[in-house]
Scaffold this motif. Structure first.
Motif, PDB file in Angstrom:
ATOM      1  N   LYS A  65      71.331  44.353  51.719  1.00 39.21           N
ATOM      2  CA  LYS A  65      71.619  43.722  50.432  1.00 39.21           C
ATOM      3  C   LYS A  65      71.664  44.819  49.369  1.00 39.21           C
ATOM      4  CE  LYS A  65      70.476  39.391  51.796  1.00 39.21           C
ATOM      5  NZ  LYS A  65      71.439  38.435  52.104  1.00 39.21           N
ATOM      6  N   THR A  66      72.611  44.702  48.491  1.00 41.18           N
ATOM      7  CA  THR A  66      72.698  45.687  47.411  1.00 41.18           C
ATOM      8  C   THR A  66      71.742  45.308  46.289  1.00 41.18           C
ATOM      9  OG1 THR A  66      74.499  44.511  46.348  1.00 41.18           O
ATOM     10  CG2 THR A  66      75.101  46.221  47.923  1.00 41.18           C
ATOM     11  N   THR A  67      71.237  46.292  45.607  1.00 40.19           N
ATOM     12  CA  THR A  67      70.335  46.057  44.488  1.00 40.19           C
ATOM     13  C   THR A  67      70.990  46.454  43.172  1.00 40.19           C
ATOM     14  OG1 THR A  67      69.348  48.216  44.810  1.00 40.19           O
ATOM     15  CG2 THR A  67      68.277  46.353  45.892  1.00 40.19           C
ATOM     16  N   HIS A  68      72.299  46.534  43.184  1.00 38.14           N
ATOM     17  CA  HIS A  68      73.037  46.959  42.008  1.00 38.14           C
ATOM     18  C   HIS A  68      73.006  45.929  40.891  1.00 38.14           C
ATOM     19  CE1 HIS A  68      75.065  50.617  41.266  1.00 38.14           C
ATOM     20  NE2 HIS A  68      75.709  50.672  42.410  1.00 38.14           N
TER      21      HIS A  68
END
Length: 69
Positions: A65-68
């Motif tokens: 999962k991206t944390t952007h």
């Protein structure tokens, strides 16, 4: 291999497969049977599984999962 022995392996393999919630493939079934003192080839188990349309569930791929956002 005798027909009687094949039936014993067939029932034992089917019990292992259903007992582990369809997570065991032919290699794991052969390993379990070998641990119990029964010897049978992996390809023989594979053919029996194909005849019965038994297919192990494969885990999903890991997608980080991206944390952007």
């Amino acid at each position: 291999m005798k027909i009687n022995n094949l039936y014993i392996y067939y029932t034992a393999g089917k019990k292992l497969f259903s007992g582990h919630k369809r997570r065991y493939g032919s290699r794991r079934i052969v390993a379990e049977l070998k641990a119990k003192g029964k010897t049978i080839g992996r390809r023989c188990v594979k053919k029996q599984m194909q005849k019965l349309v038994l297919q192990a569930i494969r885990p999903r791929r890991f997608v980080p999962k991206t944390t952007h956002y």
